[in-house]
Design a protein around this motif. Structure first.
Motif, PDB file in Angstrom:
ATOM      1  N   HIS A  67      -6.418  46.376  49.420  1.00 41.91           N
ATOM      2  CA  HIS A  67      -7.469  46.416  50.440  1.00 41.91           C
ATOM      3  C   HIS A  67      -8.788  46.678  49.722  1.00 41.91           C
ATOM      4  O   HIS A  67      -8.803  47.325  48.667  1.00 41.91           O
ATOM      5  N   PRO A  68      -9.910  46.199  50.246  1.00 36.21           N
ATOM      6  CA  PRO A  68     -11.181  46.269  49.521  1.00 36.21           C
ATOM      7  C   PRO A  68     -11.538  47.643  48.971  1.00 36.21           C
ATOM      8  O   PRO A  68     -12.000  47.752  47.822  1.00 36.21           O
ATOM      9  N   ALA A  69     -11.339  48.701  49.743  1.00 35.01           N
ATOM     10  CA  ALA A  69     -11.743  50.034  49.292  1.00 35.01           C
ATOM     11  C   ALA A  69     -10.857  50.582  48.181  1.00 35.01           C
ATOM     12  O   ALA A  69     -11.171  51.621  47.594  1.00 35.01           O
ATOM     13  N   HIS A  70      -9.758  49.889  47.877  1.00 34.00           N
ATOM     14  CA  HIS A  70      -8.818  50.358  46.863  1.00 34.00           C
ATOM     15  C   HIS A  70      -8.894  49.546  45.574  1.00 34.00           C
ATOM     16  O   HIS A  70      -8.096  49.782  44.651  1.00 34.00           O
ATOM     17  N   LEU A  71      -9.827  48.611  45.470  1.00 36.49           N
ATOM     18  CA  LEU A  71      -9.878  47.719  44.323  1.00 36.49           C
ATOM     19  C   LEU A  71     -10.711  48.301  43.191  1.00 36.49           C
ATOM     20  O   LEU A  71     -11.667  49.054  43.418  1.00 36.49           O
ATOM     21  N   LEU A  72     -10.352  47.931  41.960  1.00 39.33           N
ATOM     22  CA  LEU A  72     -11.070  48.371  40.768  1.00 39.33           C
ATOM     23  C   LEU A  72     -12.052  47.288  40.350  1.00 39.33           C
ATOM     24  O   LEU A  72     -11.658  46.139  40.102  1.00 39.33           O
ATOM     25  N   ASP A  73     -13.327  47.638  40.239  1.00 39.58           N
ATOM     26  CA  ASP A  73     -14.359  46.690  39.820  1.00 39.58           C
ATOM     27  C   ASP A  73     -14.370  46.637  38.297  1.00 39.58           C
ATOM     28  O   ASP A  73     -14.905  47.538  37.632  1.00 39.58           O
ATOM     29  N   ILE A  74     -13.793  45.588  37.722  1.00 45.18           N
ATOM     30  CA  ILE A  74     -13.692  45.505  36.269  1.00 45.18           C
ATOM     31  C   ILE A  74     -15.032  45.181  35.608  1.00 45.18           C
ATOM     32  O   ILE A  74     -15.185  45.364  34.399  1.00 45.18           O
ATOM     33  N   SER A  75     -16.005  44.727  36.383  1.00 46.55           N
ATOM     34  CA  SER A  75     -17.305  44.393  35.793  1.00 46.55           C
ATOM     35  C   SER A  75     -18.032  45.632  35.309  1.00 46.55           C
ATOM     36  O   SER A  75     -18.943  45.537  34.480  1.00 46.55           O
ATOM     37  N   GLY A  76     -17.640  46.805  35.804  1.00 51.62           N
ATOM     38  CA  GLY A  76     -18.291  48.042  35.386  1.00 51.62           C
ATOM     39  C   GLY A  76     -17.585  48.760  34.263  1.00 51.62           C
ATOM     40  O   GLY A  76     -18.005  49.860  33.875  1.00 51.62           O
ATOM     41  N   LEU A  77     -16.539  48.155  33.704  1.00 49.57           N
ATOM     42  CA  LEU A  77     -15.760  48.803  32.654  1.00 49.57           C
ATOM     43  C   LEU A  77     -16.178  48.341  31.270  1.00 49.57           C
ATOM     44  O   LEU A  77     -16.617  47.195  31.088  1.00 49.57           O
TER      45      LEU A  77
END
Length: 241
Positions: A67-77
């Motif tokens: 679900h959207p609120a549980h996703l990891l934004d890999i662009s910030g890693l």
């Protein structure tokens, strides 16, 4: 909980050469939201398949919650954290008794670290040695608990943790016939774990433990990935590590 010998042994990494998408992912909406495929079949890894659709994403399914609120934004890693998080999307148990079996023998770690090596080679990146913070939760649930309440506490706690930005993977299994289960978190660092666990839902979850669990044990480990991903090692966490 004491580590077994297997859990503190360095294991060599076999070569592997997949050609996944390592920056732009299939949108999470194209992947199932059912728990079992995400937990036991590594369905999140389908986001990395080649020939990305017309709406590529940088948000990775990094838990059984799609679900959207549980996703990891890999662009910030940072690069290495991104590559490791992508390899962790392939994580799945390889034996049915994972709730009680040694941690390193319960999952497809050889495949996961083989993928870290392969992903690094795909990006022509020279992996430098680094460490991560691992938390293991082994539990025995009380009979006749409020499962809806348990789900809410877990889901909201994960939303708090993923919002902190340092949780690379959260996995939980299904309770066995003896109401035993295993869950695990892999964080960038111990400090990230502290920050991710400070929210009000985590406080509620800790307060509810006495009415949810007959027993719950926490183990914290240091995961070292060696230079060039030539090996990896799990050891007891020490606060000065």
């Amino acid at each position: 909980m004491a580590l077994t010998i297997a859990e503190s042994t360095t294991v060599p990494i076999p070569p592997k050469s997949p050609v996944p998408s390592l920056t732009h992912l299939h949108h999470h909406s194209t992947i199932t939201t059912e728990f079992d495929p995400l937990r036991f079949e590594a369905a999140a890894s389908l986001q990395l398949q080649p020939n990305v659709n017309k709406e590529p994403s940088t948000h990775l399914i990094a838990s059984p919650y799609n679900h959207p609120a549980h996703l990891l934004d890999i662009s910030g890693l940072e690069r290495q954290d991104r590559l490791f998080s992508l390899a962790l999307s392939y994580l799945k148990p390889i034996r049915n008794d994972y709730a009680t079996a040694p941690y390193t023998e319960s999952f497809n770690w050889t495949e996961v670290f083989g993928l870290v090596k392969a992903f690094s080679e795909t990006e022509e990146h020279n992996w430098t040695a680094g460490s991560y913070y691992v938390v293991i939760f082994r539990s025995i649930l009380l009979p006749d608990i409020d499962n809806d309440r348990l789900y809410a506490l877990d889901a909201h706690s994960h939303r708090e943790a993923i919002a902190s930005g340092g949780l690379l993977k959260y996995w939980f299994g299904a309770k066995n016939e003896n109401r035993r289960n295993l869950a695990t978190c892999i964080w960038r660092s111990r400090n990230d774990a502290r920050l991710g666990g400070k929210g009000p839902w985590h406080a509620q979850a800790r307060a509810a433990a006495a009415v949810m669990y007959e027993e719950i044990k926490f183990t914290t480990l240091r995961l070292d990935i060696h230079d060039g991903v030539k090996g990896w090692e799990l050891s007891d966490w020490k606060d000065d590590a």
